[in-house]
Design an enzyme around this catalytic site. Structure first.
Site, PDB file in Angstrom:
ATOM      1  N   ASP A 277     -52.519  17.500  10.754  1.00  0.00           N
ATOM      2  CA  ASP A 277     -53.916  17.564  10.319  1.00  0.00           C
ATOM      3  C   ASP A 277     -54.827  17.268  11.507  1.00  0.00           C
ATOM      4  O   ASP A 277     -54.697  16.245  12.165  1.00  0.00           O
ATOM      5  CB  ASP A 277     -54.163  16.542   9.205  1.00  0.00           C
ATOM      6  CG  ASP A 277     -55.590  16.622   8.669  1.00  0.00           C
ATOM      7  OD1 ASP A 277     -55.801  17.315   7.668  1.00  0.00           O
ATOM      8  OD2 ASP A 277     -56.485  15.991   9.275  1.00  0.00           O
TER       9      ASP A 277
ATOM     10  N   TYR B 120     -62.534  16.674  16.373  1.00  0.00           N
ATOM     11  CA  TYR B 120     -61.706  15.631  16.984  1.00  0.00           C
ATOM     12  C   TYR B 120     -61.705  15.780  18.502  1.00  0.00           C
ATOM     13  O   TYR B 120     -60.772  16.273  19.123  1.00  0.00           O
ATOM     14  CB  TYR B 120     -60.281  15.667  16.418  1.00  0.00           C
ATOM     15  CG  TYR B 120     -60.198  15.206  14.977  1.00  0.00           C
ATOM     16  CD1 TYR B 120     -61.278  14.562  14.361  1.00  0.00           C
ATOM     17  CD2 TYR B 120     -59.050  15.396  14.226  1.00  0.00           C
ATOM     18  CE1 TYR B 120     -61.215  14.148  13.044  1.00  0.00           C
ATOM     19  CE2 TYR B 120     -58.964  14.971  12.908  1.00  0.00           C
ATOM     20  CZ  TYR B 120     -60.045  14.355  12.315  1.00  0.00           C
ATOM     21  OH  TYR B 120     -59.978  13.951  11.012  1.00  0.00           O
TER      22      TYR B 120
ATOM     23  N   GLN C 130     -59.051  15.806   0.582  1.00  0.00           N
ATOM     24  CA  GLN C 130     -58.678  14.798   1.574  1.00  0.00           C
ATOM     25  C   GLN C 130     -59.740  13.703   1.591  1.00  0.00           C
ATOM     26  O   GLN C 130     -60.853  13.909   2.047  1.00  0.00           O
ATOM     27  CB  GLN C 130     -58.541  15.424   2.966  1.00  0.00           C
ATOM     28  CG  GLN C 130     -58.045  14.425   3.999  1.00  0.00           C
ATOM     29  CD  GLN C 130     -57.870  15.020   5.380  1.00  0.00           C
ATOM     30  OE1 GLN C 130     -58.273  14.392   6.368  1.00  0.00           O
ATOM     31  NE2 GLN C 130     -57.295  16.203   5.481  1.00  0.00           N
TER      32      GLN C 130
END
Length: 289
Positions: free
Chosen positions: A49, A54, A185
Site C-alpha cells: 500500500d 508519500y 481504509q
C-alpha cells in the site's frame, strides 16, 4: 503460509506492507527502502500500500510509488502475485513552523490527473486498487468520487476504495461506484477505536476494511498503557506485542486487513508473523474483542 483474504477481485495477504515510512520525512534512504520491500516480499507479503503523497515535502513527488515500482522491477519473485494499492487526493508541504503538512486536493480534474500520474509512477497500465485518500472539504464528496469512477471506467484503475471515510461517505461512494467499491481504509488500532462503526459497516456490506497505522502510528504521542494487555498476552506467547495487536485486528473478521509500516526490514518481518498467531477466546476477550 501467509494468510490470504479477498480484497475485491484480488486474493492477497491479510497483512500488507504500508510503504509510507520508507519515503516520507525521517526515512532511512532509498537503499533501505528497497531492502525493506524486498524483505517483506521474500517473506510472502503480496499486498503493498502506497500513495501519490508519500514523499518528503519540498522534494521529488510520488517517491513512494516510484520506490514500489523499482522494488517490484528488481525483485526476483512472481510480480503478478502482488496487489498494489495507492491513493490520490493529498499533497505535501512544509508549514510555517517547519511542520510537515498534508493539504487536500479533491478537485475532480486534479484527481484524474493524479490517478494517471500514479499509474505512470507505478509503471502499470491499470492500478490494482485506487483509493480517494481523504475528503477535501472544499469539494463535494460525490464530485471527487465521480472522478474516481471515471478513472475506473477509463481503465486507469481496476477497482476503487475510500480512505478516512465515514459511514455517510461510504454510502455516497457505493451509490456512485457500485461493486467497483471494494475497500475502506481507515485508521484503527487499540488507541484509535473511533472507526469501529465503519469497521462493522464494512462487514455488513461485504467490503474489505484496511487498517492504517494498525500499531498506533509513530508520529504522534499516545497513551502507551493502552497496549499493556497486549504486552501481557505477548509475553505468554513469547512474541512481540505488535504481533498480538495485528492478530487481534485480523480476528475481527474475514474482511480485515492490516498494513503496518516499517523503517527497516526487521520490523516488517516481525509484523508479518502475526497471521500465524492464534489468540484464544479468553485472550481476545481480555484484549476487548
Amino acid at each position: 503460509m501467509a494468510l490470504f483474504r479477498n480484497l475485491g477481485p484480488f486474493s492477497t495477504t491479510a497483512i500488507g506492507h504500508g510503504e509510507m515510512p520508507l519515503t516520507i520525512e525521517n526515512n532511512r534512504g532509498h537503499d533501505v527502502g528497497i531492502e525493506t520491500l524486498h524483505a517483506s516480499l521474500d517473506a510472502g507479503c503480496r499486498h503493498i500500500d502506497t500513495a501519490w503523497a508519500y514523499y518528503t515535502p519540498g522534494e521529488e513527488e510520488q517517491t513512494g510509488e516510484k520506490l514500489v515500482r523499482e522494488a517490484l522491477d528488481t525483485w526476483k519473485g512472481p510480480r503478478n502475485e502482488v496487489t498494489v494499492a495507492t491513493k490520490i487526493g493529498l499533497r505535501r508541504v512544509w508549514g510555517e513552523n517547519g511542520e510537515p503538512l498534508w493539504p487536500r486536493d479533491g478537485k475532480p480534474e486534479h484527481l484524474i490527473e493524479y490517478g494517471k500520474q500514479s499509474a505512470m509512477a507505478l509503471g502499470v497500465d491499470t492500478i490494482d486498487l485506487l483509493y480517494l485518500h481523504r475528503h477535501d472539504p472544499e469539494v463535494p464528496y460525490n464530485e471527487s468520487i465521480e472522478a474516481l469512477k471515471q478513472l475506473v471506467d477509463e481503465g486507469v484503475a481496476r477497482v476503487a476504495g475510500v480512505s478516512n471515510a465515514s459511514i455517510e461517505q461510504i454510502d455516497i461512494a457505493r451509490s456512485i461506484l457500485g461493486d467497483k467499491l471494494v475497500a475502506v481504509q481507515n485508521q484503527y488500532s487499540p488507541i484509535h477505536l473511533e472507526t469501529q462503526d465503519t469497521l462493522d459497516y464494512c462487514a455488513k456490506l461485504g467490503l474489505a476494511f484496511v487498517c492504517w497505522s494498525p500499531l498506533g502510528g509513530y508520529r504522534h504521542p499516545y497513551d502507551e498503557s493502552k497496549f499493556d494487555p497486549f504486552r501481557e498476552v505477548a509475553a505468554a506467547h513469547g512474541v512481540s506485542y505488535q504481533q498480538v495487536v495485528l492478530a487481534w485486528e485480523l480476528a475481527k473478521g474475514d474482511h480485515m486487513f492490516v498494513i503496518p509500516g516499517a523503517h527497516r526490514p526487521e520490523t516488517i518481518l516481525d509484523s508479518l508473523k502475526a497471521d500465524q498467531l492464534e489468540l484464544s477466546p479468553e485472550e481476545l476477550a481480555k484484549l476487548g474483542a
